[in-house]
Design a protein around this motif. Structure first.
Motif, PDB file in Angstrom:
ATOM      1  N   CYS A   1       7.266  -4.289 -10.187  1.00 43.06           N
ATOM      2  CA  CYS A   1       8.201  -4.699  -9.130  1.00 43.06           C
ATOM      3  C   CYS A   1       9.469  -5.356  -9.667  1.00 43.06           C
TER       4      CYS A   1
ATOM      5  N   VAL B   1      -1.831   5.609  -0.456  1.00 40.85           N
ATOM      6  CA  VAL B   1      -1.045   4.633   0.306  1.00 40.85           C
ATOM      7  C   VAL B   1      -0.755   5.254   1.668  1.00 40.85           C
TER       8      VAL B   1
ATOM      9  N   TYR C   1      -4.442   1.681   0.171  1.00 40.30           N
ATOM     10  CA  TYR C   1      -3.603   0.614   0.711  1.00 40.30           C
ATOM     11  C   TYR C   1      -3.062   0.999   2.082  1.00 40.30           C
TER      12      TYR C   1
ATOM     13  N   LEU D   1      -0.397   0.189   4.622  1.00 41.68           N
ATOM     14  CA  LEU D   1       0.897  -0.491   4.525  1.00 41.68           C
ATOM     15  C   LEU D   1       1.114  -1.557   5.591  1.00 41.68           C
TER      16      LEU D   1
ATOM     17  N   ASP E   1       1.015  -6.080   1.179  1.00 43.47           N
ATOM     18  CA  ASP E   1       2.374  -6.052   0.620  1.00 43.47           C
ATOM     19  C   ASP E   1       2.500  -4.842  -0.312  1.00 43.47           C
ATOM     20  N   ILE E   2       3.628  -4.129  -0.205  1.00 40.42           N
ATOM     21  CA  ILE E   2       3.754  -2.890  -0.975  1.00 40.42           C
ATOM     22  C   ILE E   2       3.710  -3.117  -2.479  1.00 40.42           C
TER      23      ILE E   2
ATOM     24  N   ALA F   1       0.542  -1.896  -4.069  1.00 39.34           N
ATOM     25  CA  ALA F   1       0.459  -0.436  -4.193  1.00 39.34           C
ATOM     26  C   ALA F   1       1.359   0.055  -5.317  1.00 39.34           C
TER      27      ALA F   1
ATOM     28  N   LYS G   1       7.253   1.669   7.714  1.00 42.58           N
ATOM     29  CA  LYS G   1       6.728   0.995   6.516  1.00 42.58           C
ATOM     30  C   LYS G   1       6.594   1.974   5.346  1.00 42.58           C
TER      31      LYS G   1
ATOM     32  N   MET H   1       8.420   2.055   1.589  1.00 45.55           N
ATOM     33  CA  MET H   1       7.661   2.408   0.374  1.00 45.55           C
ATOM     34  C   MET H   1       8.403   3.485  -0.420  1.00 45.55           C
TER      35      MET H   1
ATOM     36  N   LYS I   1      11.387   2.031  -2.199  1.00 48.67           N
ATOM     37  CA  LYS I   1      11.057   1.273  -3.407  1.00 48.67           C
ATOM     38  C   LYS I   1      10.584   2.202  -4.529  1.00 48.67           C
TER      39      LYS I   1
END
Ligand code: FEO
Length: 397
Positions: A197, A255, A285, A287, A291-292, A295, A319, A323, A326
């Motif tokens: 991240c 996800v 996961y 969403l 929290d992303i 994932a 959502k 994802m 990101k």
């Protein structure tokens, strides 16, 4: 006593942050917290390396006093101007007004921009040294890891690297700051999540920085977050090298977004089929619940990824849109991907998945599965094909 001795005259003076909910306002740290590590070298000249987030400045100043008493701080080294490490500058300078500040060229600019601190702030060049007495500091630029001004500081006597964000992780240090005081491998998920991240977007630059640091003899690693690596520096060096190269382990991360459970039903079936195909490592996961960042971290280290989402007013479930944004940003590499869309009257998720595939040049393992509302028997067959293709993709080099 809150400070810790790393070596004679080199002390950890950091703090734990158990209060902040989201690191950078984005990444959930409610459970793990984070440590802001800072260090002091108490030599003929006293040098502080990095500060802490401003709301912890009093604790930080107490730590400094604990080590040097009434002595003055001569130098502050600012490896990185992101405010989790630099926003304590003003409090520190209030107490030590004659303290000289050193940073990279861009760092000097940014310290001025953030804090309006410009006097007695000095620019460092690549490889430049700063003698303190018995200890000497040397500076190496690591641009874009993960800000343009970033640099690291090397102490030549003890061969210690003060590595700012590089080799960092989420997670507080709980009563022990050293790797050998902890089950250090238990930090692996926190390291992965932090890397993916925070550093992930600039992983190419991170790899270059690691190659540069490989030419330096490093015995102890003192990062700005997470554990201090004095007994097992090879563990964090190898871990970061693997993360920077986007190396993957076998498995599938699913996800999904779901509004009324139909897409969840689909991914439950998919997970069963993957397991029947012999895929042992499956993570899932939702969403809306997680929290992303969790994932993204697992996607960073896992080969297979399935993204599943309903359409929402002819677009993708919001959502999942975040994802995709990101994932596009961090440019995850070396994954095999599959996609599942669900819609009720007009699809839109499929178009956004297609755009994502095109933009990221994603390596798609199987045709996209489209489901209209509830999962029908023919959908189960399509999910079984997806599972088979994903399992086969795991076997490919
Ligand atoms: Fe821990 Fe990039 O600041």
């Amino acid at each position: 006593m809150k400070t810790r001795e790393v070596f004679d005259n080199i002390h950890w003076i950091g703090v734990n942050d158990r209060e902040t909910v989201a690191f950078e306002g984005l990444w959930n740290i409610e459970k793990e917290g984070v440590a802001y590590n800072a260090y002091i070298i108490n030599d003929d000249k006293v040098a502080v390396i990095d500060t802490v987030k401003a709301f912890k400045a009093n604790e930080f100043l107490d730590n400094i006093k604990e080590v040097i008493g009434d002595k003055q701080v001569d130098y502050l080294i600012v490896n990185h101007v992101e405010p989790d490490h630099s926003s304590g500058i003003l409090a520190l300078r209030d107490v030590y007004p004659d303290m000289a500040i050193y940073a990279s060229k861009k760092g000097v600019d940014m310290i001025g921009n953030f804090f309006n601190v410009c006097d007695n702030v000095h620019e460092l060049a690549e490889g430049e040294t700063l003698p303190l007495g018995e200890h000497t500091l040397q500076f190496f630029m690591t641009p874009m890891v993960h800000w343009p001004e970033s640099m690291v500081t090397y102490e030549t006597k003890t061969k210690t690297l003060f590595s700012m964000d590089i080799f960092g992780s989420f997670g507080t240090v709980n009563g022990g700051i050293f790797d050998d005081e902890n089950d250090y491998e238990s930090y692996e998920d926190s390291i992965n999540r932090y890397y993916a991240c925070i550093v992930g977007k600039v992983t190419g630059q991170a790899e270059r920085a690691l190659n540069k640091l490989a030419s330096i003899e490093i015995k102890t690693i003192c990062p700005a977050h997470g554990l201090v690596w004095r007994s097992h520096p090879e563990y964090i060096l190898n871990k970061y090298t693997s993360l920077a190269k986007c190396e993957k382990q076998e498995g599938v991360v699913i996800v999904y977004g779901t509004m009324y459970g139909n897409t969840r039903d689909a991914v439950e079936i998919l997970a069963n089929e993957l397991k029947a195909q012999g895929v042992r490592n499956i993570k899932m996961y939702d969403l809306s619940r997680v929290d992303i960042s969790y994932a993204i971290a697992d996607i960073w280290v896992t080969k297979g990824v399935v993204l599943a989402a309903p359409s929402y007013y002819s677009k993708i479930f919001p959502k999942m849109a975040y994802m995709l944004y990101k994932l596009s940003e961090v440019k995850v590499k070396n994954n095999k991907l599959g996609f599942v869309c669900n819609y009720s009257w007009s699809c839109g998720a499929d178009r956004e998945f297609e755009r994502f595939i095109e933009e990221t040049k994603a390596d798609v393992a199987s045709p996209m599965v489209l489901i209209k509302s509830g999962v029908q028997p023919e959908d189960q067959e399509k999910l079984a094909v997806l599972a088979k293709d994903m399992a086969q993709a795991m076997q490919e080099a």
